[in-house]
Design a protein around this motif. Structure first.
Motif, PDB file in Angstrom:
ATOM      1  N   LEU A   1      53.263   8.866  18.421  1.00  0.00           N
ATOM      2  CA  LEU A   1      53.000   7.640  17.761  1.00  0.00           C
ATOM      3  C   LEU A   1      51.645   7.388  17.698  1.00  0.00           C
ATOM      4  CD1 LEU A   1      54.537   5.035  16.346  1.00  0.00           C
ATOM      5  CD2 LEU A   1      54.769   3.918  18.726  1.00  0.00           C
ATOM      6  N   VAL A   2      50.970   7.109  16.319  1.00  0.00           N
ATOM      7  CA  VAL A   2      49.513   6.998  16.273  1.00  0.00           C
ATOM      8  C   VAL A   2      49.303   5.326  15.866  1.00  0.00           C
ATOM      9  CG1 VAL A   2      47.434   7.710  15.357  1.00  0.00           C
ATOM     10  CG2 VAL A   2      49.108   9.300  15.768  1.00  0.00           C
ATOM     11  N   ILE A   3      48.725   4.849  16.588  1.00  0.00           N
ATOM     12  CA  ILE A   3      48.408   3.426  16.063  1.00  0.00           C
ATOM     13  C   ILE A   3      46.708   3.115  15.904  1.00  0.00           C
ATOM     14  CG2 ILE A   3      48.880   0.853  16.757  1.00  0.00           C
ATOM     15  CD1 ILE A   3      51.111   1.752  18.014  1.00  0.00           C
ATOM     16  N   GLN A   4      46.313   2.333  14.882  1.00  0.00           N
ATOM     17  CA  GLN A   4      44.998   1.695  14.731  1.00  0.00           C
ATOM     18  C   GLN A   4      45.137   0.441  15.042  1.00  0.00           C
ATOM     19  OE1 GLN A   4      43.317   3.065  11.224  1.00  0.00           O
ATOM     20  NE2 GLN A   4      41.189   2.795  11.987  1.00  0.00           N
ATOM     21  N   ARG A   5      44.363  -0.209  16.087  1.00  0.00           N
ATOM     22  CA  ARG A   5      44.253  -1.347  16.182  1.00  0.00           C
ATOM     23  C   ARG A   5      42.746  -1.626  16.555  1.00  0.00           C
ATOM     24  NH1 ARG A   5      48.719  -1.619  19.957  1.00  0.00           N
ATOM     25  NH2 ARG A   5      50.377  -2.656  18.914  1.00  0.00           N
ATOM     26  N   ASN A   6      42.421  -2.856  15.623  1.00  0.00           N
ATOM     27  CA  ASN A   6      40.764  -3.035  15.583  1.00  0.00           C
ATOM     28  C   ASN A   6      39.742  -1.960  15.696  1.00  0.00           C
ATOM     29  OD1 ASN A   6      42.034  -5.810  16.094  1.00  0.00           O
ATOM     30  ND2 ASN A   6      41.906  -5.364  18.199  1.00  0.00           N
ATOM     31  N   SER A   7      40.024  -0.981  14.805  1.00  0.00           N
ATOM     32  CA  SER A   7      39.225   0.201  14.494  1.00  0.00           C
ATOM     33  C   SER A   7      39.436   1.187  16.027  1.00  0.00           C
ATOM     34  CB  SER A   7      37.780  -0.103  14.330  1.00  0.00           C
ATOM     35  OG  SER A   7      37.557  -1.165  13.593  1.00  0.00           O
ATOM     36  N   LYS A   8      40.055   1.098  16.788  1.00  0.00           N
ATOM     37  CA  LYS A   8      40.507   1.809  18.045  1.00  0.00           C
ATOM     38  C   LYS A   8      41.886   2.637  17.952  1.00  0.00           C
ATOM     39  CE  LYS A   8      37.524   1.141  21.750  1.00  0.00           C
ATOM     40  NZ  LYS A   8      37.100   2.558  22.130  1.00  0.00           N
ATOM     41  N   TRP A   9      41.694   4.009  18.024  1.00  0.00           N
ATOM     42  CA  TRP A   9      43.035   4.625  17.869  1.00  0.00           C
ATOM     43  C   TRP A   9      43.913   4.900  19.234  1.00  0.00           C
ATOM     44  CZ3 TRP A   9      44.342   6.660  13.049  1.00  0.00           C
ATOM     45  CH2 TRP A   9      43.473   6.631  12.244  1.00  0.00           C
TER      46      TRP A   9
ATOM     47  N   ASP B   1      35.605   9.514  22.630  1.00  0.00           N
ATOM     48  CA  ASP B   1      36.638   8.637  23.355  1.00  0.00           C
ATOM     49  C   ASP B   1      37.949   8.325  22.475  1.00  0.00           C
ATOM     50  OD1 ASP B   1      36.259   6.254  22.193  1.00  0.00           O
ATOM     51  OD2 ASP B   1      34.376   5.739  23.779  1.00  0.00           O
ATOM     52  N   ALA B   2      38.149   8.961  21.506  1.00  0.00           N
ATOM     53  CA  ALA B   2      39.502   8.744  20.821  1.00  0.00           C
ATOM     54  C   ALA B   2      40.552   9.825  21.524  1.00  0.00           C
ATOM     55  CB  ALA B   2      39.356   8.877  19.247  1.00  0.00           C
ATOM     56  N   PRO B   3      41.715   9.144  21.460  1.00  0.00           N
ATOM     57  CA  PRO B   3      42.740  10.278  21.914  1.00  0.00           C
ATOM     58  C   PRO B   3      43.152  11.171  21.089  1.00  0.00           C
ATOM     59  CG  PRO B   3      43.811   8.043  21.134  1.00  0.00           C
ATOM     60  CD  PRO B   3      42.429   8.113  21.076  1.00  0.00           C
ATOM     61  N   LEU B   4      42.599  11.261  19.740  1.00  0.00           N
ATOM     62  CA  LEU B   4      42.969  12.208  18.747  1.00  0.00           C
ATOM     63  C   LEU B   4      41.552  12.669  18.486  1.00  0.00           C
ATOM     64  CD1 LEU B   4      44.941   9.631  17.178  1.00  0.00           C
ATOM     65  CD2 LEU B   4      46.001  11.773  16.917  1.00  0.00           C
TER      66      LEU B   4
END
Ligand code: SIN
Ligand code: CO
Length: 374
Positions: free
Chosen positions: A53-61, A157-160
């Protein structure tokens, strides 16, 4: 077969495969998908399925690996998220049928069918994949932006692995049944235009590092030698800590005995490429039919590879789920049909060798009679 937009498979392999993208409008006329969003979500909660599940919140992944639970799904934002499930072909016969439309690429290169869902605006961000992929649009529409850029720096530092500087060069909106082929390392970004599901037919290619390390693992079980290090003429050493040149030379000559044949390479490839992924287990029939009842049934209905089975072939050999099976040329001629097409309709007069092998695979949970649910 899938339509390649008027291009023959031979021409596709020559001009596009591993080289350049290809957009095919209406590759599968009338295709709108194989499962609903709810069915995909249900699969993502299944222990045996691999999901993200990939979620983008306030430009953060943010990334969450499955199995998901109702809690994960309850707190989703309205948009800007995506759900991806791998190996959907292990669960749906229709997914395997879809993969069978890509038989112009050898089975040894095929990985799986991944299905994704995203609401409007959702996606997993611009990225590269190491493998070839056909992106077939199911429900809804998706905007694909692509680039041949060499800049492969990722956002820290992004998880993807999301590309830091994605510079799209071409873009299209894909509608149900449209398809985009991308060679490895071609930058892409898919953004859902509305409620959208994408079917990714993904391939695998072993890294050289994987070939070497896995071949060494294979060889480990094969190397057998007698003898032990010996030094009857041992010389007095002024430094007892030293590993002497004589010791190194002796070990060198022991190691030189490691050898392999063409047969080893064939077996290694067949075993490794047909080996189930670590989370895959085969269900053996609880109350297996007796051999004659099973044979009677498959002569009537035909036999099918189980959805989770991988079967490959080489000269007079089959590899099924990481096992080698050497056969006579007569049996090979028959069972190659099962390996190529995942199904086989035995003639009433199949020989005893073929019967025995089929029964063994049935008992192991690798194949099923055609009328049996998998
Ligand atoms: C997706 O279906 O959302 C992503 C597929 C891909 O980019 O490889
Ligand atoms: Co991708």
């Amino acid at each position: 077969m899938i339509s390649l937009g008027g291009i023959t498979p031979k021409d596709f392999l020559r001009d596009y495969w591993q080289q350049r993208p290809l957009l095919v409008r209406n590759a599968l006329p009338g295709f709108s998908g194989l499962l609903t969003r709810d069915e995909l979500t249900e699969l993502a909660c299944h222990e045996d399925a691999q999901s993200r599940l990939v979620i983008q919140r306030n430009s953060k992944w943010h990334l969450k690996h499955g199995p998901l639970n109702s809690n994960d799904l309850a707190k989703l934002p309205k948009n800007q998220w995506a759900l991806l499930v791998q190996d959907v072909n292990h669960f749906l016969p229709s997914a395997r049928d879809l993969l069978s439309r890509f038989r112009f690429i050898p089975h040894a290169r095929l990985d799986d069918l991944m299905v994704s869902y995203a609401p409007k605006g959702g996606g997993i961000g611009p990225h590269f994949d190491s493998y070839d992929v056909f992106l077939l649009q199911g429900m809804g529409s998706r905007r694909w932006q692509i680039s041949a850029q060499q800049d492969d720096r990722f956002i820290a530092d992004a998880p993807l692995k999301i590309l830091k500087n994605f510079l799209p060069e071409q873009e299209w909106v894909l509608k149900p049944g449209d398809m985009l082929y991308l060679p490895p390392k071609y930058a892409h970004n898919g953004i859902a235009e509305d409620d959208c599901m994408t079917y990714s037919i993904g391939f695998r290619a072993l890294s050289h590092d994987e070939v070497m390390t896995q071949f060494l693992v294979y060889l480990q079980d094969k190397v057998e030698t007698e003898g032990r290090y010996s030094d009857p003429g041992l010389q007095l050493q002024s430094h007892p800590s030293k590993i002497s040149a004589a010791m190194q030379a002796q070990v060198h000559s022991i190691l030189k005995k490691i050898s392999w044949s063409h047969d080893d390479i064939e077996n290694f490839l067949g075993i490794y490429l047909s080996e189930p992924k670590t989370h895959v287990f085969f269900e053996q029939p609880m109350e297996p039919l007796a051999p004659c009842a099973f044979l009677q049934q498959i002569k009537k209905n035909g036999v099918q590879l189980g959805l989770k089975s991988r079967m490959l072939s080489s000269h007079n050999k089959f590899f099924i789920n990481g096992e080698v099976c050497r056969v006579s040329s007569n049996t090979f001629k028959m069972l190659i049909e099962l390996a190529d097409n995942q199904e086989f309709f035995p003639s009433p007069h199949i020989d005893e060798e073929t019967e025995k092998i089929l029964y063994q695979w049935y008992v192991s949970g690798y194949i099923v009679s055609k009328n049996q649910a998998m």
